[in-house]
Design a protein around this motif. Structure first.
Motif, PDB file in Angstrom:
ATOM      1  N   MET A 168      36.902  62.202  22.303  1.00  0.00           N
ATOM      2  CA  MET A 168      38.090  61.691  22.988  1.00  0.00           C
ATOM      3  C   MET A 168      39.297  62.620  22.760  1.00  0.00           C
ATOM      4  O   MET A 168      39.452  63.155  21.664  1.00  0.00           O
ATOM      5  CB  MET A 168      38.404  60.293  22.434  1.00  0.00           C
ATOM      6  CG  MET A 168      39.196  59.450  23.404  1.00  0.00           C
ATOM      7  SD  MET A 168      39.435  57.810  22.724  1.00  0.00           S
ATOM      8  CE  MET A 168      41.079  57.498  23.273  1.00  0.00           C
ATOM      9  N   ALA A 169      40.104  62.794  23.803  1.00  0.00           N
ATOM     10  CA  ALA A 169      41.254  63.712  23.699  1.00  0.00           C
ATOM     11  C   ALA A 169      42.165  63.320  22.535  1.00  0.00           C
ATOM     12  O   ALA A 169      42.513  62.157  22.377  1.00  0.00           O
ATOM     13  CB  ALA A 169      42.044  63.691  25.004  1.00  0.00           C
ATOM     14  N   ASP A 170      42.514  64.319  21.730  1.00  0.00           N
ATOM     15  CA  ASP A 170      43.294  64.060  20.518  1.00  0.00           C
ATOM     16  C   ASP A 170      44.770  64.407  20.793  1.00  0.00           C
ATOM     17  O   ASP A 170      45.169  65.579  20.786  1.00  0.00           O
ATOM     18  CB  ASP A 170      42.708  64.954  19.396  1.00  0.00           C
ATOM     19  CG  ASP A 170      43.369  64.679  18.060  1.00  0.00           C
ATOM     20  OD1 ASP A 170      44.481  64.142  18.048  1.00  0.00           O
ATOM     21  OD2 ASP A 170      42.745  65.020  17.026  1.00  0.00           O
ATOM     22  N   PHE A 171      45.578  63.375  21.042  1.00  0.00           N
ATOM     23  CA  PHE A 171      46.976  63.611  21.402  1.00  0.00           C
ATOM     24  C   PHE A 171      47.790  64.165  20.230  1.00  0.00           C
ATOM     25  O   PHE A 171      48.762  64.894  20.433  1.00  0.00           O
ATOM     26  CB  PHE A 171      47.618  62.335  21.941  1.00  0.00           C
ATOM     27  CG  PHE A 171      47.155  61.986  23.337  1.00  0.00           C
ATOM     28  CD1 PHE A 171      46.948  62.973  24.278  1.00  0.00           C
ATOM     29  CD2 PHE A 171      46.921  60.673  23.696  1.00  0.00           C
ATOM     30  CE1 PHE A 171      46.523  62.669  25.560  1.00  0.00           C
ATOM     31  CE2 PHE A 171      46.498  60.358  24.981  1.00  0.00           C
ATOM     32  CZ  PHE A 171      46.297  61.351  25.912  1.00  0.00           C
ATOM     33  N   GLU A 172      47.399  63.795  19.007  1.00  0.00           N
ATOM     34  CA  GLU A 172      48.131  64.341  17.851  1.00  0.00           C
ATOM     35  C   GLU A 172      47.940  65.853  17.774  1.00  0.00           C
ATOM     36  O   GLU A 172      48.866  66.611  17.510  1.00  0.00           O
ATOM     37  CB  GLU A 172      47.636  63.693  16.563  1.00  0.00           C
ATOM     38  CG  GLU A 172      48.491  62.501  16.192  1.00  0.00           C
ATOM     39  CD  GLU A 172      48.071  61.871  14.878  1.00  0.00           C
ATOM     40  OE1 GLU A 172      47.720  62.618  13.944  1.00  0.00           O
ATOM     41  OE2 GLU A 172      48.101  60.633  14.818  1.00  0.00           O
ATOM     42  N   LYS A 173      46.686  66.266  18.055  1.00  0.00           N
ATOM     43  CA  LYS A 173      46.372  67.697  18.048  1.00  0.00           C
ATOM     44  C   LYS A 173      47.143  68.395  19.184  1.00  0.00           C
ATOM     45  O   LYS A 173      47.644  69.506  19.021  1.00  0.00           O
ATOM     46  CB  LYS A 173      44.858  67.860  18.250  1.00  0.00           C
ATOM     47  CG  LYS A 173      44.293  69.142  17.728  1.00  0.00           C
ATOM     48  CD  LYS A 173      42.775  69.050  17.731  1.00  0.00           C
ATOM     49  CE  LYS A 173      42.152  70.421  17.712  1.00  0.00           C
ATOM     50  NZ  LYS A 173      40.726  70.385  18.044  1.00  0.00           N
ATOM     51  N   CYS A 174      47.223  67.712  20.310  1.00  0.00           N
ATOM     52  CA  CYS A 174      47.929  68.266  21.476  1.00  0.00           C
ATOM     53  C   CYS A 174      49.411  68.457  21.141  1.00  0.00           C
ATOM     54  O   CYS A 174      49.993  69.510  21.402  1.00  0.00           O
ATOM     55  CB  CYS A 174      47.768  67.307  22.660  1.00  0.00           C
ATOM     56  SG  CYS A 174      48.374  67.978  24.202  1.00  0.00           S
ATOM     57  N   SER A 175      49.991  67.421  20.526  1.00  0.00           N
ATOM     58  CA  SER A 175      51.398  67.480  20.149  1.00  0.00           C
ATOM     59  C   SER A 175      51.644  68.615  19.141  1.00  0.00           C
ATOM     60  O   SER A 175      52.617  69.380  19.259  1.00  0.00           O
ATOM     61  CB  SER A 175      51.800  66.114  19.566  1.00  0.00           C
ATOM     62  OG  SER A 175      52.983  66.214  18.856  1.00  0.00           O
ATOM     63  N   ALA A 176      50.725  68.736  18.178  1.00  0.00           N
ATOM     64  CA  ALA A 176      50.875  69.790  17.160  1.00  0.00           C
ATOM     65  C   ALA A 176      50.753  71.171  17.794  1.00  0.00           C
ATOM     66  O   ALA A 176      51.528  72.091  17.478  1.00  0.00           O
ATOM     67  CB  ALA A 176      49.817  69.606  16.066  1.00  0.00           C
ATOM     68  N   ALA A 177      49.802  71.317  18.733  1.00  0.00           N
ATOM     69  CA  ALA A 177      49.603  72.605  19.409  1.00  0.00           C
ATOM     70  C   ALA A 177      50.833  72.948  20.250  1.00  0.00           C
ATOM     71  O   ALA A 177      51.287  74.093  20.277  1.00  0.00           O
ATOM     72  CB  ALA A 177      48.350  72.539  20.289  1.00  0.00           C
ATOM     73  N   LEU A 178      51.374  71.923  20.916  1.00  0.00           N
ATOM     74  CA  LEU A 178      52.577  72.152  21.738  1.00  0.00           C
ATOM     75  C   LEU A 178      53.727  72.669  20.867  1.00  0.00           C
ATOM     76  O   LEU A 178      54.413  73.626  21.223  1.00  0.00           O
ATOM     77  CB  LEU A 178      52.965  70.842  22.433  1.00  0.00           C
ATOM     78  CG  LEU A 178      54.112  70.923  23.433  1.00  0.00           C
ATOM     79  CD1 LEU A 178      53.858  69.988  24.608  1.00  0.00           C
ATOM     80  CD2 LEU A 178      55.437  70.604  22.813  1.00  0.00           C
ATOM     81  N   GLN A 179      53.868  72.064  19.695  1.00  0.00           N
ATOM     82  CA  GLN A 179      54.960  72.477  18.799  1.00  0.00           C
ATOM     83  C   GLN A 179      54.796  73.921  18.339  1.00  0.00           C
ATOM     84  O   GLN A 179      55.773  74.610  18.070  1.00  0.00           O
ATOM     85  CB  GLN A 179      55.011  71.551  17.592  1.00  0.00           C
ATOM     86  CG  GLN A 179      55.467  70.144  17.941  1.00  0.00           C
ATOM     87  CD  GLN A 179      55.258  69.195  16.786  1.00  0.00           C
ATOM     88  OE1 GLN A 179      55.717  69.453  15.688  1.00  0.00           O
ATOM     89  NE2 GLN A 179      54.540  68.111  17.018  1.00  0.00           N
ATOM     90  N   LYS A 180      53.521  74.371  18.278  1.00  0.00           N
ATOM     91  CA  LYS A 180      53.293  75.767  17.875  1.00  0.00           C
ATOM     92  C   LYS A 180      53.273  76.694  19.083  1.00  0.00           C
ATOM     93  O   LYS A 180      53.024  77.898  18.952  1.00  0.00           O
ATOM     94  CB  LYS A 180      51.952  75.863  17.132  1.00  0.00           C
ATOM     95  CG  LYS A 180      51.975  75.209  15.764  1.00  0.00           C
ATOM     96  CD  LYS A 180      50.633  75.461  15.065  1.00  0.00           C
ATOM     97  CE  LYS A 180      50.323  74.337  14.095  1.00  0.00           C
ATOM     98  NZ  LYS A 180      48.913  73.950  14.065  1.00  0.00           N
ATOM     99  N   GLY A 181      53.431  76.124  20.278  1.00  0.00           N
ATOM    100  CA  GLY A 181      53.420  76.943  21.488  1.00  0.00           C
ATOM    101  C   GLY A 181      52.036  77.421  21.868  1.00  0.00           C
ATOM    102  O   GLY A 181      51.890  78.408  22.598  1.00  0.00           O
ATOM    103  N   GLN A 182      51.002  76.714  21.401  1.00  0.00           N
ATOM    104  CA  GLN A 182      49.624  77.127  21.724  1.00  0.00           C
ATOM    105  C   GLN A 182      49.218  76.549  23.079  1.00  0.00           C
ATOM    106  O   GLN A 182      48.562  75.497  23.175  1.00  0.00           O
ATOM    107  CB  GLN A 182      48.683  76.661  20.612  1.00  0.00           C
ATOM    108  CG  GLN A 182      48.968  77.359  19.282  1.00  0.00           C
ATOM    109  CD  GLN A 182      48.277  76.698  18.105  1.00  0.00           C
ATOM    110  OE1 GLN A 182      47.844  75.553  18.184  1.00  0.00           O
ATOM    111  NE2 GLN A 182      48.197  77.419  16.994  1.00  0.00           N
ATOM    112  N   ALA A 183      49.648  77.267  24.121  1.00  0.00           N
ATOM    113  CA  ALA A 183      49.490  76.740  25.480  1.00  0.00           C
ATOM    114  C   ALA A 183      48.025  76.493  25.855  1.00  0.00           C
ATOM    115  O   ALA A 183      47.698  75.491  26.490  1.00  0.00           O
ATOM    116  CB  ALA A 183      50.148  77.700  26.466  1.00  0.00           C
ATOM    117  N   LYS A 184      47.134  77.418  25.444  1.00  0.00           N
ATOM    118  CA  LYS A 184      45.714  77.276  25.815  1.00  0.00           C
ATOM    119  C   LYS A 184      45.133  75.987  25.257  1.00  0.00           C
ATOM    120  O   LYS A 184      44.399  75.263  25.923  1.00  0.00           O
ATOM    121  CB  LYS A 184      44.902  78.458  25.275  1.00  0.00           C
ATOM    122  CG  LYS A 184      44.865  79.628  26.218  1.00  0.00           C
ATOM    123  CD  LYS A 184      43.839  80.634  25.722  1.00  0.00           C
ATOM    124  CE  LYS A 184      43.968  81.930  26.490  1.00  0.00           C
ATOM    125  NZ  LYS A 184      43.288  83.025  25.806  1.00  0.00           N
TER     126      LYS A 184
END
Ligand code: B1M
Length: 210
Positions: free
Chosen positions: A1-17
């Motif tokens: 299942m899509a992990d929104f916490e991981k998504c939020s953390a990646a966004l904060q690091k600018g990891q667009a991919k």
């Protein structure tokens, strides 16, 4: 299942991919675009906002986070569009003069398009004259202004005045929004509509055209 916490953390690091991959996964799992937007993307951007304010991150970090947010949000756009719906009205949308923030504006555009409204996006740093010129050129009934800075929201008063001076104030409704903007401010400058978020902006615009 899509992990929104991981998504939020990646966004904060600018990891667009990474952000794009998780957003795509959430779409594939059939989650609602609004949920993905709020829990996966906007949650991360609001944390960046607090860190930016506290000088824990600086403009370059914010920019790459914003880029990741825009790339994730772009994937959601088709979900927000109602297939085959004819435009029910036309809106001019821009971020006011002196202001370069466009993430909220882009969300407003996506949400409005999702409601079947044709949106003419005139970009950022838009002077009063351009709102007036475009509104005449496109014969648009709704003028939408976004501002994120307390120093630029005052442009909205100039926009209302500009339309009045041009003799076309009664031909349009002026909607304003953005983080520092309030209903009180809207009333004080005699704009027509204040919307706190993109979804409300789209709902109100849709009801207006109905
Ligand atoms: Co700027 N910035 N920024 N920034 N930035 C803020 C706004 C700030 C609150 C950060 C802070 O101090 N905590 C602060 C403003 C303080 C103030 O005025 N009181 C600030 C500052 C000071 C600045 C600079 C002056 C920094 C500097 O250079 N020293 C500078 C100004 C540049 C300029 O515009 N001339 C600057 C620059 C930047 C970046 C370029 C680095 C980048 C923008 C990138 C981009 O947009 N492409 C940036 C960002 C990303 C932010 C924060 C972190 C996030 C803004 C954002 O995109 N939020 C922001 C802090 C924060 O808001 N927490 C901050 C997500 C977005 C979805 O929300 O845009 O509010 P928002 O949109 C919402 C609603 O407001 C509403 O719908 C959306 C949600 O559904 N909405 C509307 C928006 N427009 C609407 C229109 C409507 C209706 C609803 O109807 C027409």
């Amino acid at each position: 299942m899509a992990d929104f916490e991981k998504c939020s953390a990646a966004l904060q690091k600018g990891q667009a991919k990474e952000v794009v991959a998780i957003v795509q996964q959430a779409i594939d799992e059939g989650l609602e675009a609004k949920t993905i937007l709020e829990e996966g993307l906007m949650s991360g951007m609001s944390i960046i906002g607090v860190k930016f304010k506290n000088n824990e991150v600086f403009v370059p970090e914010v920019l790459i986070a914003a880029r990741a947010m825009n790339m994730g949000a772009a994937l959601l756009k088709p979900l927000l569009l109602e297939a085959g719906v004819e435009a029910k009205g036309k809106a001019i949308l821009g971020t006011v003069k002196g202001d370069l923030h466009d993430i909220g504006k882009n969300l407003v555009r996506m949400m409005m398009e999702g409601k079947g409204i044709e949106v003419i996006d005139i970009g950022v740093d838009v002077p009063v004259e351009k709102y007036i010129e475009k509104s005449k050129e496109e014969n648009a009934g709704l003028i939408c202004c976004s501002a994120l800075l307390t120093t630029t929201m005052t442009q909205m008063e100039s926009i209302v005045k500009g339309f009045t001076d041009a003799g076309i104030r009664d031909d349009v409704k002026i909607m304003i929004g953005g983080a520092p903007v309030t209903q009180n401010y809207c009333d004080s400058i005699a704009a027509d509509i204040y919307s706190a978020d993109a979804a409300t902006a789209a709902e109100v615009a849709s009801a207006l055209f109905d």
